[in-house]
Design a protein around this motif. Sequence first.
Motif, mmCIF file in Angstrom:
data_model
loop_
_atom_site.group_PDB
_atom_site.id
_atom_site.type_symbol
_atom_site.label_atom_id
_atom_site.label_comp_id
_atom_site.label_asym_id
_atom_site.label_seq_id
_atom_site.Cartn_x
_atom_site.Cartn_y
_atom_site.Cartn_z
ATOM 1 N N VAL A 189 73.116 106.477 -44.419
ATOM 2 C CA VAL A 189 73.977 107.623 -44.726
ATOM 3 C C VAL A 189 73.424 108.407 -45.910
ATOM 4 C CG1 VAL A 189 76.267 108.257 -45.600
ATOM 5 C CG2 VAL A 189 76.073 106.649 -43.718
ATOM 6 N N GLY A 190 72.999 107.696 -46.959
ATOM 7 C CA GLY A 190 72.438 108.370 -48.136
ATOM 8 C C GLY A 190 71.162 109.125 -47.821
ATOM 9 N N CYS A 191 70.294 108.529 -46.999
ATOM 10 C CA CYS A 191 69.051 109.203 -46.619
ATOM 11 C C CYS A 191 69.324 110.447 -45.782
ATOM 12 C CB CYS A 191 68.136 108.249 -45.860
ATOM 13 S SG CYS A 191 67.360 107.014 -46.903
ATOM 14 N N LEU A 192 70.258 110.347 -44.846
ATOM 15 C CA LEU A 192 70.605 111.517 -44.031
ATOM 16 C C LEU A 192 71.181 112.639 -44.894
ATOM 17 C CD1 LEU A 192 72.151 110.035 -40.772
ATOM 18 C CD2 LEU A 192 70.110 111.447 -40.965
ATOM 19 N N ALA A 193 72.076 112.281 -45.801
ATOM 20 C CA ALA A 193 72.665 113.304 -46.665
ATOM 21 C C ALA A 193 71.607 113.922 -47.576
ATOM 22 C CB ALA A 193 73.800 112.690 -47.488
ATOM 23 N N SER A 248 81.180 110.099 -43.345
ATOM 24 C CA SER A 248 80.412 109.432 -44.394
ATOM 25 C C SER A 248 79.259 110.300 -44.865
ATOM 26 C CB SER A 248 79.876 108.094 -43.889
ATOM 27 O OG SER A 248 80.915 107.215 -43.598
ATOM 28 N N VAL A 249 78.559 110.913 -43.931
ATOM 29 C CA VAL A 249 77.446 111.803 -44.298
ATOM 30 C C VAL A 249 77.974 113.026 -45.038
ATOM 31 C CG1 VAL A 249 75.573 113.239 -43.396
ATOM 32 C CG2 VAL A 249 75.971 110.970 -42.426
ATOM 33 N N VAL A 250 79.111 113.561 -44.602
ATOM 34 C CA VAL A 250 79.720 114.702 -45.304
ATOM 35 C C VAL A 250 80.116 114.289 -46.720
ATOM 36 C CG1 VAL A 250 81.738 116.224 -45.348
ATOM 37 C CG2 VAL A 250 80.489 115.878 -43.216
ATOM 38 N N GLY A 251 80.727 113.125 -46.863
ATOM 39 C CA GLY A 251 81.109 112.636 -48.186
ATOM 40 C C GLY A 251 79.904 112.436 -49.085
ATOM 41 N N ALA A 252 78.827 111.870 -48.547
ATOM 42 C CA ALA A 252 77.602 111.678 -49.326
ATOM 43 C C ALA A 252 76.991 113.015 -49.709
ATOM 44 C CB ALA A 252 76.607 110.834 -48.543
ATOM 45 N N SER A 253 77.068 113.998 -48.811
ATOM 46 C CA SER A 253 76.550 115.340 -49.124
ATOM 47 C C SER A 253 77.343 115.975 -50.255
ATOM 48 C CB SER A 253 76.600 116.229 -47.881
ATOM 49 O OG SER A 253 75.780 115.713 -46.870
ATOM 50 N N ILE A 254 78.639 115.748 -50.276
ATOM 51 C CA ILE A 254 79.474 116.264 -51.366
ATOM 52 C C ILE A 254 79.079 115.609 -52.685
ATOM 53 C CG2 ILE A 254 81.835 116.308 -52.283
ATOM 54 C CD1 ILE A 254 82.781 116.649 -49.348
ATOM 55 N N ILE A 255 78.832 114.307 -52.650
ATOM 56 C CA ILE A 255 78.404 113.601 -53.863
ATOM 57 C C ILE A 255 77.058 114.145 -54.353
ATOM 58 C CG2 ILE A 255 77.622 111.370 -54.755
ATOM 59 C CD1 ILE A 255 79.840 110.099 -53.043
ATOM 60 N N ILE A 256 76.128 114.376 -53.440
ATOM 61 C CA ILE A 256 74.825 114.928 -53.827
ATOM 62 C C ILE A 256 74.993 116.331 -54.409
ATOM 63 C CG2 ILE A 256 72.611 115.756 -52.919
ATOM 64 C CD1 ILE A 256 72.694 113.344 -51.001
ATOM 65 N N TRP A 257 75.864 117.126 -53.829
ATOM 66 C CA TRP A 257 76.123 118.464 -54.351
ATOM 67 C C TRP A 257 76.671 118.377 -55.774
ATOM 68 C CZ3 TRP A 257 80.731 120.977 -55.686
ATOM 69 C CH2 TRP A 257 80.599 122.326 -55.949
ATOM 70 N N ILE A 258 77.596 117.448 -56.014
ATOM 71 C CA ILE A 258 78.158 117.277 -57.356
ATOM 72 C C ILE A 258 77.069 116.830 -58.335
ATOM 73 C CG2 ILE A 258 79.741 115.850 -58.732
ATOM 74 C CD1 ILE A 258 81.636 115.906 -56.280
ATOM 75 N N ILE A 259 76.228 115.892 -57.907
ATOM 76 C CA ILE A 259 75.129 115.432 -58.764
ATOM 77 C C ILE A 259 74.195 116.584 -59.126
ATOM 78 C CG2 ILE A 259 73.038 114.012 -58.816
ATOM 79 C CD1 ILE A 259 74.611 111.924 -57.194
ATOM 80 N N GLY A 313 79.735 107.889 -50.409
ATOM 81 C CA GLY A 313 80.025 108.905 -49.399
ATOM 82 C C GLY A 313 80.893 108.358 -48.281
ATOM 83 N N SER A 314 80.704 107.103 -47.941
ATOM 84 C CA SER A 314 81.551 106.476 -46.917
ATOM 85 C C SER A 314 82.993 106.379 -47.401
ATOM 86 C CB SER A 314 81.033 105.084 -46.567
ATOM 87 O OG SER A 314 79.775 105.168 -45.972
ATOM 88 N N TRP A 315 83.143 106.005 -48.650
ATOM 89 C CA TRP A 315 84.492 105.938 -49.214
ATOM 90 C C TRP A 315 85.134 107.325 -49.255
ATOM 91 C CZ3 TRP A 315 86.662 108.180 -53.550
ATOM 92 C CH2 TRP A 315 87.941 107.736 -53.866
ATOM 93 N N LEU A 316 84.397 108.311 -49.751
ATOM 94 C CA LEU A 316 84.914 109.679 -49.838
ATOM 95 C C LEU A 316 85.195 110.247 -48.452
ATOM 96 C CD1 LEU A 316 85.589 112.152 -51.603
ATOM 97 C CD2 LEU A 316 83.175 112.783 -51.475
ATOM 98 N N GLY A 317 84.294 109.988 -47.507
ATOM 99 C CA GLY A 317 84.484 110.489 -46.150
ATOM 100 C C GLY A 317 85.693 109.882 -45.458
ATOM 101 N N SER A 318 85.933 108.586 -45.659
ATOM 102 C CA SER A 318 87.113 107.980 -45.037
ATOM 103 C C SER A 318 88.391 108.499 -45.678
ATOM 104 C CB SER A 318 87.050 106.459 -45.117
ATOM 105 O OG SER A 318 87.118 106.017 -46.448
ATOM 106 N N TRP A 319 88.335 108.798 -46.970
ATOM 107 C CA TRP A 319 89.491 109.386 -47.642
ATOM 108 C C TRP A 319 89.777 110.792 -47.106
ATOM 109 C CZ3 TRP A 319 89.820 113.440 -51.362
ATOM 110 C CH2 TRP A 319 91.072 113.552 -51.979
#
Length: 76
Positions: A13-17, A61-72, A37-43
């Motif tokens: 998931v992290g690599c895809l994001a 999960s990929v969307v959640g991980a992408s949001i985390i990367i955007w924040i970073i 991202g999995s936690w954020l995506g399930s939420w």
Amino acid sequence: MGIIITCLIGLLVGCLASWFMKKGFPWYINILIGIGGSWLGSWLAGLLGLSADGIVGFIFSVVGASIIIWIISKLR
């Protein structure tokens, strides 16, 4: 065995994001981003009234991980 599967799915998931967001991170950071991202995506799926199972859960999960990367990237 569960922690190994969690880390492998988190890595995927992290690599895809990272690939979608065109950001490069080391593999161990991708695992953390993928798990977060999995936690954020399930939420987020729960907020929308969707079940975070199967392919829908993976996509969220990929969307959640992408949001985390955007924040970073905004914090850098």
